[in-house]
Design a protein around this motif. Sequence first.
Motif, PDB file in Angstrom:
ATOM      1  N   ASP A 132      16.005  -1.460  76.680  1.00  0.00           N
ATOM      2  CA  ASP A 132      16.889  -0.564  76.807  1.00  0.00           C
ATOM      3  C   ASP A 132      18.101  -1.214  77.463  1.00  0.00           C
ATOM      4  OD1 ASP A 132      15.343   1.529  76.118  1.00  0.00           O
ATOM      5  OD2 ASP A 132      15.327   2.533  78.070  1.00  0.00           O
ATOM      6  N   ALA A 133      18.698  -2.370  76.717  1.00  0.00           N
ATOM      7  CA  ALA A 133      19.805  -3.119  77.094  1.00  0.00           C
ATOM      8  C   ALA A 133      21.294  -2.191  76.752  1.00  0.00           C
ATOM      9  CB  ALA A 133      19.625  -4.319  76.046  1.00  0.00           C
ATOM     10  N   ALA A 134      21.726  -2.183  77.886  1.00  0.00           N
ATOM     11  CA  ALA A 134      23.135  -1.482  77.940  1.00  0.00           C
ATOM     12  C   ALA A 134      24.022  -2.272  77.253  1.00  0.00           C
ATOM     13  CB  ALA A 134      23.579  -1.332  79.352  1.00  0.00           C
TER      14      ALA A 134
ATOM     15  N   THR B  88      27.013  -0.240  90.251  1.00  0.00           N
ATOM     16  CA  THR B  88      26.535   0.226  89.060  1.00  0.00           C
ATOM     17  C   THR B  88      27.862   0.656  88.221  1.00  0.00           C
ATOM     18  OG1 THR B  88      24.547   0.777  89.932  1.00  0.00           O
ATOM     19  CG2 THR B  88      25.274   1.879  87.950  1.00  0.00           C
TER      20      THR B  88
ATOM     21  N   HIS C  57      16.769  -6.180  81.206  1.00  0.00           N
ATOM     22  CA  HIS C  57      16.277  -4.664  81.390  1.00  0.00           C
ATOM     23  C   HIS C  57      17.616  -3.763  81.742  1.00  0.00           C
ATOM     24  CE1 HIS C  57      14.485  -1.051  83.621  1.00  0.00           C
ATOM     25  NE2 HIS C  57      14.790  -0.855  82.240  1.00  0.00           N
ATOM     26  N   SER C  58      18.177  -2.809  80.885  1.00  0.00           N
ATOM     27  CA  SER C  58      19.154  -1.885  81.145  1.00  0.00           C
ATOM     28  C   SER C  58      20.451  -2.905  81.265  1.00  0.00           C
ATOM     29  CB  SER C  58      19.019  -1.317  82.355  1.00  0.00           C
ATOM     30  OG  SER C  58      19.960  -0.162  82.406  1.00  0.00           O
ATOM     31  N   TYR C  59      21.224  -2.901  82.183  1.00  0.00           N
ATOM     32  CA  TYR C  59      22.397  -3.572  82.305  1.00  0.00           C
ATOM     33  C   TYR C  59      22.206  -4.984  82.201  1.00  0.00           C
ATOM     34  CZ  TYR C  59      26.836  -5.738  83.973  1.00  0.00           C
ATOM     35  OH  TYR C  59      27.986  -6.361  84.007  1.00  0.00           O
ATOM     36  N   GLY C  60      20.922  -5.589  83.107  1.00  0.00           N
ATOM     37  CA  GLY C  60      20.264  -6.895  83.009  1.00  0.00           C
ATOM     38  C   GLY C  60      20.272  -7.280  81.410  1.00  0.00           C
TER      39      GLY C  60
ATOM     40  N   TYR D  91      19.483   3.903  72.506  1.00  0.00           N
ATOM     41  CA  TYR D  91      18.821   2.734  72.538  1.00  0.00           C
ATOM     42  C   TYR D  91      18.239   2.246  71.199  1.00  0.00           C
ATOM     43  CZ  TYR D  91      19.698   2.233  77.408  1.00  0.00           C
ATOM     44  OH  TYR D  91      20.268   2.177  78.632  1.00  0.00           O
TER      45      TYR D  91
ATOM     46  N   HIS E 272      17.229  -7.866  86.422  1.00  0.00           N
ATOM     47  CA  HIS E 272      17.065  -6.556  86.601  1.00  0.00           C
ATOM     48  C   HIS E 272      18.404  -5.780  86.338  1.00  0.00           C
ATOM     49  CE1 HIS E 272      19.648  -6.324  90.268  1.00  0.00           C
ATOM     50  NE2 HIS E 272      19.007  -7.580  90.425  1.00  0.00           N
ATOM     51  N   GLY E 273      18.110  -4.399  86.291  1.00  0.00           N
ATOM     52  CA  GLY E 273      19.141  -3.620  85.838  1.00  0.00           C
ATOM     53  C   GLY E 273      19.879  -3.213  86.824  1.00  0.00           C
TER      54      GLY E 273
ATOM     55  N   HIS F  33      12.990   4.808  80.098  1.00  0.00           N
ATOM     56  CA  HIS F  33      13.607   4.000  80.547  1.00  0.00           C
ATOM     57  C   HIS F  33      13.002   2.974  81.539  1.00  0.00           C
ATOM     58  CE1 HIS F  33      17.453   1.586  80.940  1.00  0.00           C
ATOM     59  NE2 HIS F  33      17.369   1.864  82.414  1.00  0.00           N
TER      60      HIS F  33
END
Length: 279
Positions: free
Chosen positions: A114-116, A188, A91-94, A224, A27-28, A248
């Motif tokens: 949406d990978a950070a 975060t 997802h995201s930061y995940g 992204y 998870h993000g 997102h």
Amino acid sequence: MERITARDGARIALHSTGTGPGIVVVHGGGVTIDIYRRLAAALAGRFTVHLYNRRGRADAPPRSQPYTVEQDVDDLATVLEHTGARNVIGHSYGGFVALRAALRLPMDRLALYDAAICVDGGFPTAWLDAAREALRAGDTARALAITGAGINPQMPASRLPPAVQTAICRAFLRTRIGRTMGDLLPATLEEADQARAYDGPAEQWAGITAEVLLACGVDGPPYYADINEALARVLPRARTLQIPRSGHDAVNRARRRLVEPLAAFFAGAGVEEARPATE
């Protein structure tokens, strides 16, 4: 739910549902697995979906300090080994955690949304120091407003005066998800620091051998798509996918237009076949 033992002896709560090949969801930032249960339910008829809270959340162990992304990679390694799964959604930061993990863990298929990932400065981080200063001053609402505007430049709210953005976030912090995001904001910002620390050319990821689906939402932050294209040029088995009418939070909403391409990808379809479905 079952408890499994991480490499440092900490206990990780693992929540699994469904039948079929295993998929682990990473998870993000600023959230817990609760907002991914709709996704798990949508995939559960075809896959066994494994959710776990990353450290610092309700049923997860605390983070070791100083925090590094390798703590999350080690925990993901534990989950993959315990479940036998070789498929991951990040997802995201995940997504950053999962991509780092793919450099050294056995993985067959990796879907990122949406990978950070910081590729040559393409992921915005200029807001980070100001958000940290606001948080240090005890103004969580202002720190959250700075964070939101920094990572969501496409949103109309990001163009409002800072005082108005802060007032909106102060009201948001009174909601259940707002309280969670506020409580997790220090984590975060730590995570954003880690993503920034690995900023550099896309070639640093070229050693990943898993098949990779690089997805993003058409209505989400515009950077992204550029990051995904840069990664796709160097990853040996990757393609990009833009999901229409999605932002997102599309992974959390788990609409058919996203779930069906994910299911096709993890079912073994070639990446060229993992296309958005209509609703």
